[in-house]
Design an enzyme around this catalytic site. Structure first.
Site, PDB file in Angstrom:
ATOM      1  N   ASP A  75       0.889  -1.301  -0.460  1.00  0.00           N
ATOM      2  CA  ASP A  75      -0.493  -0.341   0.107  1.00  0.00           C
ATOM      3  C   ASP A  75       0.746   1.448   0.313  1.00  0.00           C
ATOM      4  OD1 ASP A  75      -1.690   2.141   0.211  1.00  0.00           O
ATOM      5  OD2 ASP A  75      -2.412   1.749   2.216  1.00  0.00           O
ATOM      6  N   ASN A 102       6.074   3.772  -9.780  1.00  0.00           N
ATOM      7  CA  ASN A 102       4.733   4.107 -10.947  1.00  0.00           C
ATOM      8  C   ASN A 102       3.906   4.477 -10.513  1.00  0.00           C
ATOM      9  OD1 ASN A 102       3.422   4.449 -13.968  1.00  0.00           O
ATOM     10  ND2 ASN A 102       1.930   2.717 -12.355  1.00  0.00           N
ATOM     11  N   SER A 154       4.264  13.018 -15.447  1.00  0.00           N
ATOM     12  CA  SER A 154       3.056  13.382 -16.243  1.00  0.00           C
ATOM     13  C   SER A 154       3.531  14.819 -16.092  1.00  0.00           C
ATOM     14  CB  SER A 154       1.684  13.411 -15.297  1.00  0.00           C
ATOM     15  OG  SER A 154       0.825  14.507 -15.343  1.00  0.00           O
ATOM     16  N   TYR A 167      -2.417  16.545  -7.936  1.00  0.00           N
ATOM     17  CA  TYR A 167      -1.652  16.161  -8.875  1.00  0.00           C
ATOM     18  C   TYR A 167      -0.782  16.524  -9.118  1.00  0.00           C
ATOM     19  CZ  TYR A 167      -1.274  12.648 -12.513  1.00  0.00           C
ATOM     20  OH  TYR A 167      -0.312  11.905 -13.472  1.00  0.00           O
ATOM     21  N   LYS A 171       3.237  15.385  -8.621  1.00  0.00           N
ATOM     22  CA  LYS A 171       4.057  15.080 -10.295  1.00  0.00           C
ATOM     23  C   LYS A 171       4.966  16.304  -9.910  1.00  0.00           C
ATOM     24  CE  LYS A 171       1.891  11.533 -11.261  1.00  0.00           C
ATOM     25  NZ  LYS A 171       3.111  10.456 -11.294  1.00  0.00           N
ATOM     26  N   SER A 202      -4.095   4.528 -20.992  1.00  0.00           N
ATOM     27  CA  SER A 202      -4.395   3.770 -20.508  1.00  0.00           C
ATOM     28  C   SER A 202      -5.365   3.512 -19.670  1.00  0.00           C
ATOM     29  CB  SER A 202      -3.039   4.275 -18.795  1.00  0.00           C
ATOM     30  OG  SER A 202      -3.528   5.226 -18.734  1.00  0.00           O
TER      31      SER A 202
HETATM   32  N1  LIG Z   1      -2.327   7.724 -18.610  1.00  0.00           N
HETATM   33  C1  LIG Z   1      -2.061   8.783 -18.234  1.00  0.00           C
HETATM   34  O1  LIG Z   1      -2.412   9.412 -19.485  1.00  0.00           O
HETATM   35  C2  LIG Z   1      -0.557   9.321 -17.348  1.00  0.00           C
HETATM   36  C3  LIG Z   1      -0.426  10.710 -17.772  1.00  0.00           C
HETATM   37  C4  LIG Z   1       0.348  11.143 -16.854  1.00  0.00           C
HETATM   38  C5  LIG Z   1       1.003  10.388 -16.170  1.00  0.00           C
HETATM   39  N2  LIG Z   1       0.609   8.914 -16.005  1.00  0.00           N
HETATM   40  C6  LIG Z   1       1.274   8.415 -14.971  1.00  0.00           C
HETATM   41  O2  LIG Z   1       1.582   6.962 -14.975  1.00  0.00           O
HETATM   42  C7  LIG Z   1       1.042   5.764 -13.573  1.00  0.00           C
HETATM   43  C8  LIG Z   1      -0.169   5.267 -13.617  1.00  0.00           C
HETATM   44  O3  LIG Z   1      -0.156   4.706 -14.589  1.00  0.00           O
HETATM   45  P1  LIG Z   1      -1.009   3.669 -14.705  1.00  0.00           P
HETATM   46  O4  LIG Z   1      -1.717   3.377 -16.399  1.00  0.00           O
HETATM   47  O5  LIG Z   1      -0.182   2.720 -13.937  1.00  0.00           O
HETATM   48  O6  LIG Z   1      -1.927   3.559 -13.112  1.00  0.00           O
HETATM   49  P2  LIG Z   1      -3.271   3.197 -12.944  1.00  0.00           P
HETATM   50  O7  LIG Z   1      -4.087   3.129 -12.116  1.00  0.00           O
HETATM   51  O8  LIG Z   1      -3.015   1.753 -13.611  1.00  0.00           O
HETATM   52  O9  LIG Z   1      -2.517   1.875 -11.661  1.00  0.00           O
HETATM   53  C9  LIG Z   1      -1.431   1.152 -11.633  1.00  0.00           C
HETATM   54  C10 LIG Z   1      -2.040   0.019 -10.462  1.00  0.00           C
HETATM   55  O10 LIG Z   1      -1.000   1.230  -9.306  1.00  0.00           O
HETATM   56  C11 LIG Z   1      -2.055   0.969  -7.648  1.00  0.00           C
HETATM   57  N3  LIG Z   1      -2.335   1.118  -7.527  1.00  0.00           N
HETATM   58  C12 LIG Z   1      -3.361   2.565  -6.820  1.00  0.00           C
HETATM   59  N4  LIG Z   1      -3.621   2.606  -5.408  1.00  0.00           N
HETATM   60  C13 LIG Z   1      -2.355   2.352  -5.072  1.00  0.00           C
HETATM   61  C14 LIG Z   1      -1.634   2.394  -4.007  1.00  0.00           C
HETATM   62  N5  LIG Z   1      -1.798   2.866  -2.744  1.00  0.00           N
HETATM   63  N6  LIG Z   1      -0.243   1.254  -3.147  1.00  0.00           N
HETATM   64  C15 LIG Z   1      -0.921   0.757  -4.500  1.00  0.00           C
HETATM   65  N7  LIG Z   1      -0.773   0.234  -5.241  1.00  0.00           N
HETATM   66  C16 LIG Z   1      -1.466   0.942  -5.695  1.00  0.00           C
HETATM   67  C17 LIG Z   1      -3.684  -0.504  -8.772  1.00  0.00           C
HETATM   68  O11 LIG Z   1      -3.883  -0.718  -7.914  1.00  0.00           O
HETATM   69  C18 LIG Z   1      -3.262  -0.811 -10.232  1.00  0.00           C
HETATM   70  O12 LIG Z   1      -3.326  -1.311 -10.760  1.00  0.00           O
HETATM   71  C19 LIG Z   1       0.822   7.517 -12.640  1.00  0.00           C
HETATM   72  O13 LIG Z   1       2.382   8.036 -11.845  1.00  0.00           O
HETATM   73  C20 LIG Z   1       0.149   8.671 -13.611  1.00  0.00           C
HETATM   74  O14 LIG Z   1       0.605   9.642 -12.353  1.00  0.00           O
HETATM   75  C21 LIG Z   1      -0.301   8.672 -16.726  1.00  0.00           C
END
Ligand SMILES: NC(=O)c1ccc[n+]([C@@H]2O[C@H](COP(=O)([O-])OP(=O)(O)OC[C@H]3O[C@@H](n4cnc5c(N)ncnc54)[C@H](O)[C@@H]3O)[C@@H](O)[C@H]2O)c1
Length: 268
Positions: A75, A102, A154, A167, A171, A202
């Site tokens: 967590d 991540n 991000s 956020y 970030k 994503s």
């Molecule tokens: N998709 C986009 O457009 C975008 C853009 C900019 C940045 N990001 C960055 O990408 C990253 C996440 O992307 P993703 O697609 O892997 O997201 P996601 O929401 O699929 O998260 C990945 C995993 O993180 C887990 N998670 C959530 N809260 C948690 C916690 N408290 N402890 C442990 N695990 C936890 C979730 O269960 C999930 O399986 C972030 O850092 C986000 O800021 C994404």
């Protein structure tokens, strides 16, 4: 440890390596950045430990890896849990060569609505978990004079979308953590970099914004399309690898040109 490729013989830990949200059409496993990164690192030969708050989502990623891996429940909002997950990875494989921070949650509150609990939770997940994870991994890396951190950032850490104060602030802070590690330990074999992601198709974005918003998201990108988690993962793999041996303290922007553009009124 098995596998050929650029990362053969290396051990990686991906914090937030499950994926939470709807799958793309025709896809069985929803693809997020964390999952795509874990798959890519394994495809390049690394042994990958996948940490996630949901062990089932972490295990689903591990089940898809090209090399044997390990799923760990963590967590990110809990300091002890962050440290324990790194300890589990070190215990299982004896070392960590690559750590990818991540995990990240997107807030929804602009400044007037920003609440203290949401701010504190965002800070804990988006920044505190990253430095704690890095801190826990750093000692053994320094002992070996080798280690690469990649933080998943991000464009919201560089530019404001006017959406979520927490956020954008977390970030931005995350990039400061990255630079601190990079500069402080550059002479001791440690590198730290970030990928700064724009609009990525994503599972997270599909969950937060809905699939129907995809054309509007693509329209703000000079390339005319959203990025794919696999494209984010390719940039992470580069920064994690020795191909980036002289790259540290940098933010590699992966946004299809968004941050290079200026919304100048066009003639005609
Ligand atoms: N998709 C986009 O457009 C975008 C853009 C900019 C940045 N990001 C960055 O990408 C990253 C996440 O992307 P993703 O697609 O892997 O997201 P996601 O929401 O699929 O998260 C990945 C995993 O993180 C887990 N998670 C959530 N809260 C948690 C916690 N408290 N402890 C442990 N695990 C936890 C979730 O269960 C999930 O399986 C972030 O850092 C986000 O800021 C994404």
């Amino acid at each position: 440890m098995t596998g050929d490729g650029r990362l053969a013989g290396q051990v990686a830990y991906v914090l937030g390596g499950g994926s939470h949200g709807p799958a793309r059409p025709g896809e069985d496993l929803p693809m997020g950045n964390g999952r795509a990164i874990a798959l890519r690192l394994a495809a390049e030969g690394a042994t990958v430990v996948v940490g996630d708050i949901d062990l089932g989502r972490a295990q689903a990623t591990v089940d898809g890896l090209a090399t044997p891996g390990l799923a760990v429940e963590v967590d990110a909002s809990d300091a002890v849990s962050c440290q324990a997950a790194v300890a589990t990875a070190l215990e299982a494989y004896g070392r960590l060569d690559i750590v990818v921070c991540n995990v990240g949650i997107s807030g929804r509150e602009p400044i007037k609505a920003q609440s203290l609990p949401e701010w504190e939770y965002s800070e804990a997940v988006n920044v505190r978990s990253h430095w704690l994870t890095a801190q826990a991994a750093l000692g053994p890396m320094l002992d070996r004079s080798r280690g690469a951190f990649v933080f998943v950032g991000s464009t919201a850490g560089l530019l404001s979308s006017r959406r979520s104060l927490s956020y954008e602030a977390t970030k931005a802070a995350q990039l400061a953590v990255m630079r601190h590690i990079a500069v402080r330990y550059a002479a001791r074999g440690i590198r730290a970099n970030a990928v700064v992601l724009g609009v990525i198709d994503s599972a997270l974005v599909r969950r937060e914004f809905g699939t129907e918003a995809a054309p509007a998201r693509a329209a703000v990108v000079p390339m005319g399309r959203e990025g794919r988690p696999e494209e984010a993962a390719a940039a992470v793999a580069f920064l994690a690898s020795d191909d980036a041996a002289y790259v540290t303290g940098q933010s590699l922007i992966v946004d299809g040109g968004v941050s290079a553009s200026w919304p100048s009124p066009q003639k005609g």
